[in-house]
Design an enzyme around this catalytic site. Structure first.
Site, mmCIF file in Angstrom:
data_model
loop_
_atom_site.group_PDB
_atom_site.id
_atom_site.type_symbol
_atom_site.label_atom_id
_atom_site.label_comp_id
_atom_site.label_asym_id
_atom_site.label_seq_id
_atom_site.Cartn_x
_atom_site.Cartn_y
_atom_site.Cartn_z
ATOM 1 N N HIS A 7 0.818 -1.206 0.000
ATOM 2 C CA HIS A 7 0.000 0.000 0.000
ATOM 3 C C HIS A 7 0.859 1.266 0.000
ATOM 4 O O HIS A 7 0.500 2.277 -0.598
ATOM 5 C CB HIS A 7 -0.938 -0.013 1.210
ATOM 6 C CG HIS A 7 -2.196 0.729 0.961
ATOM 7 N ND1 HIS A 7 -3.351 0.121 0.535
ATOM 8 C CD2 HIS A 7 -2.473 2.046 1.008
ATOM 9 C CE1 HIS A 7 -4.279 1.030 0.359
ATOM 10 N NE2 HIS A 7 -3.771 2.214 0.641
ATOM 11 N N ASP B 143 -10.655 -5.648 -16.598
ATOM 12 C CA ASP B 143 -11.229 -6.987 -16.554
ATOM 13 C C ASP B 143 -11.162 -7.685 -17.897
ATOM 14 O O ASP B 143 -11.006 -8.908 -17.950
ATOM 15 C CB ASP B 143 -12.682 -6.911 -16.060
ATOM 16 C CG ASP B 143 -12.723 -6.806 -14.551
ATOM 17 O OD1 ASP B 143 -12.036 -7.620 -13.899
ATOM 18 O OD2 ASP B 143 -13.394 -5.914 -14.019
HETATM 19 C C1 PEP Z 1 -12.358 -2.373 -15.764
HETATM 20 O O1 PEP Z 1 -12.567 -3.559 -15.521
HETATM 21 O O2 PEP Z 1 -11.527 -1.990 -16.605
HETATM 22 C C2 PEP Z 1 -13.113 -1.322 -15.045
HETATM 23 C C3 PEP Z 1 -13.075 -0.063 -15.439
HETATM 24 O O3 PEP Z 1 -13.782 -1.680 -13.949
HETATM 25 P P1 PEP Z 1 -13.108 -2.065 -12.535
HETATM 26 O O4 PEP Z 1 -11.650 -1.730 -12.626
HETATM 27 O O5 PEP Z 1 -13.837 -1.278 -11.539
HETATM 28 O O6 PEP Z 1 -13.365 -3.527 -12.461
HETATM 29 MG MG MG Z 2 -14.260 -4.148 -14.327
#
Ligand code: PEP
Ligand code: MG
Length: 822
Positions: free
Chosen positions: A449, A709
């Site tokens: 962190h 993701d």
């Molecule tokens: C992603 O997955 O790129 C996104 C913008 O959502 P999070 O990072 O909140 O999963």
């Molecule tokens: Mg996401």
């Protein structure tokens, strides 16, 4: 080709540093009328981005292409330094060939210099000869040419490529080629003009003297030769099309290299936050007081000592949490720590221990350790982090009991390079860039962190530097090259000067971008990309506007749901969303429904670890499984939408039916609260959604691509796994191709596409995404000015060409090798 005459040669010279040698060579070129006086800066700049040491004491300092206007006449000069001057690591330069060439005239000279770089005895003789003709004869006497004699009966596979880059095959592309071939098996070589060179050696490639119009034969005897030859040919095509080397100037400030390596002993570690820093050493010695020295009182005074210590720690933390100079990461951390220390249960447990005969310090330490151990045992990443925070916050109380200073930097007036064993998150959060210009840790980790805090503060940081850090002398001026993961304990004057220059260049660029932050990201041909912010809290909406955001592209509403005992009520959510959209004063706000799960778990929903996994009931799946949660949120959203332009975004949508189901729920809620009709969009962050993009595009109003993701699920790499961090590269063509597919599908239906994952804020990523046709980029507010600035310099056709190339690659390394459009 460049030629050399006795009047171009200076024998028996001496220099105490590489910088001085380069100044000497530039002076000689200027005296001979070949360059303007300012060319020396160009030569020094080139040396910082690419060391010009060739081998056997031969170096070829030359300028950067963007300053070729300072060259009056193409020329080469030579300075002989019999005692040598430190140039690259242990290597010393004895023959300094200074080159002023407008284009590729020096490439031919490189080929000839192989007569020296390949023959150590000859190099030694030339380094001490007193006859300039001997050197001229060695270099220009008989045709040398590089490489080994060619074997015409070659049995492996070969392909032919015409080299067309007008700047010739210089060291940087040669190193790129060598990096690529290193992963390949068998013998791989390049053949040019009847000479052959190993394609794994950058130096040997350069010494082939390849110029524009050279025909290159690429050879491989591997069983996988077809694949290898194809990859090399494709890289050569990229090098052929390389634009002018404008990136050198941009990168030189970040890719800083020491001018003098001879006098600089350095300690290396792991980069945790990039950048460079100069300043006096300051040792951060918290916890230096010995518990045994603490005087203990009777039961009553120990109890009141503990109470006072807790109160002091709480008020200190509250002050820090309210400090307007702190950023969001810092304030959140201190707010969380206040709650941890100001815990009645913890205090009661410690007071009971005192009543049983323990002193205040050991009683407090025991209850904190006990509670932290219980949290750690729960094997939940979120709770484990809370255990770290509890210990950290607990130390603050212990330090008061020990009578230690809470802010060791209180007396500091000018920024220091801070050296510590390790930093607890709250210690890191207490730092400011006004007092700390760099951080070096003996231990630590780039994923800790404290590293996140350092990055948020823009303080360069290197961790895991080991015991050698103890050699850093208090107040001695040191130079931290965090991007290069090293600390120079005794930097030379020349290095300090060049580092300060680089720092000034970084500041100037930041200032320039900041001053233009309210101008739109208009490309040079007028094409516009919307640049908006990712936010999670109301204050961030205000900050986004200050940073030049044209709206909000992602509200991560789950942050309202984390770190609490129960879900927020409808009214609480309504007030929050209303305040956010009102703060934006009419600018659009894309609000994403709660994305709980994966690395954002909550404990009050009664869901198991399995339910909350990345492949579990995450995002919209939780909403569909627990309509109570999503309906409450949707009621709040539709009520807030009466106060400003909100668009709704649903996370983790995999199929059109996921969307239809949530749309139906949303419409029912909208009618219940008499909310306005608003645009409904889906996150494109699951490969299934990309496959179904044509169908999804028919039913939604917009797409928002979550590259974090999409990378995780597309490449099957857990986004939180430290060992897989390198694989989780959003610039991988796997990810880019999915974005391309989704963008085409959306545009075919007249729908717009945003990207709100981390790739939108990456300078090369933002360019490629724009080239793919993405309409909006959403990112942390602080990064908006730089991305806008980057885009303003490009034109759409160049970015489209860049995207096309990126999409054609087969790994992220190759994508990163493509030169950016500007
Ligand atoms: C992603 O997955 O790129 C996104 C913008 O959502 P999070 O990072 O909140 O999963
Ligand atoms: Mg996401």
């Amino acid at each position: 080709m460049l030629n050399l005459t006795p009047s171009d040669i200076r024998l028996g010279q001496k220099f105490s540093s590489k910088e001085e040698a380069i100044q000497g060579i530039a002076k000689l070129l200027a005296e001979l009328g070949a360059v303007e006086a300012g060319y020396v800066d160009s030569m020094l700049g080139r040396e910082r981005t690419a060391n010009t040491y060739l081998g056997n004491g031969v170096v070829i300092p030359h300028g950067q292409p963007q300053q070729s206007n300072l060259i009056r006449e193409t020329r080469v000069v030579l300075i002989q330094v019999p005692q040598g001057v430190a140039w690259k690591g242990e290597e010393r330069a004895h023959l300094i060939f200074g080159i002023a060439a407008k284009s590729d005239e020096h490439i031919g000279l490189l080929a000839r210099l192989t007569s020296i770089t390949a023959d150590a005895d000859l190099a030694k003789d030339l380094a001490s000869t007193t006859d300039p003709e001997v050197i001229i004869a060695a270099v220009f006497g008989e045709e040398t040419g590089a490489g080994d004699d060619i074997d015409d009966d070659y049995a492996g596979e070969r392909v032919f490529v015409k080299f067309t880059n007008p700047r010739g095959f210089h060291l940087r592309p040669a190193s790129q080629l060598a990096e690529l071939t290193e992963q390949m098996d068998g013998n791989i070589s390049l053949v040019v003009n009847g000479r052959e060179a190993d394609a794994r050696s950058a130096l040997k490639i350069v010494s082939l003297g390849i110029t524009a119009e050279s025909h290159i034969e690429i050879r491989s005897d591997s069983p996988y030769a077809t694949d290898h030859l194809d990859r090399i040919s494709r890289l050569l095509e990229l090098i052929n099309d390389e634009p002018q080397e404008v990136i050198d100037e941009v990168d030189s400030a970040i890719h800083w290299e020491p001018v003098q390596s001879e006098s600089t002993s350095s300690i290396s570690g792991t980069m945790a936050a990039p950048g460079i820093a100069v300043g006096p050493v300051f040792h951060w010695n918290l916890g230096s007081h010995d518990a045994a020295d603490r005087k203990r009182g009777d039961e009553a005074s120990e109890c009141s000592a503990l109470e006072v210590a807790i109160e002091t720690a709480v008020s200190g933390l509250t002050e820090l949490a309210d400090d307007e100079n702190m950023n969001k990461v810092q304030r959140n951390l201190f707010t969380a720590h206040v709650a941890l220390v100001d815990d009645l249960e913890l205090k009661e447990a410690a007071l009971n221990k005192i009543k049983e005969g323990e002193d205040a310090l050991s009683a407090w330490n025991a209850v904190v350790t006990d509670k932290a151990a219980k949290l750690e045992a729960l094997t939940d990443a979120n709770l484990a982090q809370r255990a770290v925070d509890l210990k950290d916050a607990g130390h603050r109380v212990s330090r008061v009991l020990l009578g230690e200073v809470q802010d060791p930097l209180a007396e500091i007036t000018a920024p220091v390079v801070l050296i510590a064993e390790d930093l607890e998150p709250s210690e890191a959060a207490q730092l400011s860039s006004e007092k700390v210009s760099g951080i070096c840790l003996r231990a630590g980790s780039p994923n800790a962190h404290s590293a996140i805090v350092a990055r948020s503060l823009g303080i360069p940081m290197v961790v895991a530097m080991g015991d050698a850090l103890a050699d850093a002398v208090r107040d001695a001026t040191v130079l931290l090259d965090a991007s290069g993961a090293r600390l120079f304990l005794e930097p030379s004057e020349a290095d300090l000067e060049s580092a300060c220059k680089a720092l000034k260049a970084i500041d100037a660029r930041r200032e320039q971008a900041w001053s233009q932050r309210f101008s739109p990201a208009l490309l040079t041909d007028g094409h516009r990309v919307e640049v908006v912010a990712n936010i999670a809290r109301v204050e961030e909406a205000e900050n986004a506007l200050k940073a030049g955001a044209e709206g909000v592209g992602l509200v991560r509403t789950e942050f309202l749901f984390l770190d609490r005992e129960h879900a927020p009520t409808e009214d609480e959510q309504y007030e929050c969303y209303k305040a956010m959209v009102e703060a934006l004063g009419g600018l659009p706000m894309v609000l994403r429904t709660v994305d709980i799960g994966g690395d954002k778990p909550v404990d009050y929903l009664g869901l198991s670890e399995h339910d909350l996994s990345f492949l579990g009931l995450r995002g919209i799946r939780l909403g569909l499984a627990r309509p109570d949660i999503i309906k409450t949120q949707l009621r709040a959203v539709f009520r807030a939408a009466k106060h400003g332009p909100i668009k709704l975004l649903f996370p983790m949508i995999a199929t059109p039916n996921d969307f239809r189901r949530i749309r139906q729920i949303a419409e029912t809620v909208r009618r219940e609260v008499d909310g306005p009709q608003i645009d409904l969009g889906v996150m494109i962050e699951v490969p299934a959604a990309v496959t179904m993009a044509p169908e999804l595009a028919k039913v939604v109003d917009f797409f928002s691509v979550g590259t974090n993701d999409l990378t995780q699920y597309g490449l099957a790499v857990d986004r939180t796994h430290p060992l897989l961090a390198k694989r989780a590269d959003s610039l991988h063509p796997v990810v880019l191709r999915m974005i391309d597919t989704a963008t085409k599908a959306a545009h075919a239906e007249g729908k717009w596409v945003g990207v709100c994952g981390g790739l939108a804020a990456d300078p090369l990523g933002a360019q490629i995404l724009t080239g793919i046709g993405v309409d909006e980029l959403s990112m942390p507010a602080a990064l908006i000015p730089a991305v806008k600035e980057k885009l303003r310099k490009a034109n759409l056709a160049d970015l489209q060409a860049l995207a096309k190339r990126a999409l054609a690659q087969d790994d992220a390394v190759a994508v990163r090798l493509i030169p950016p459009a500007v």
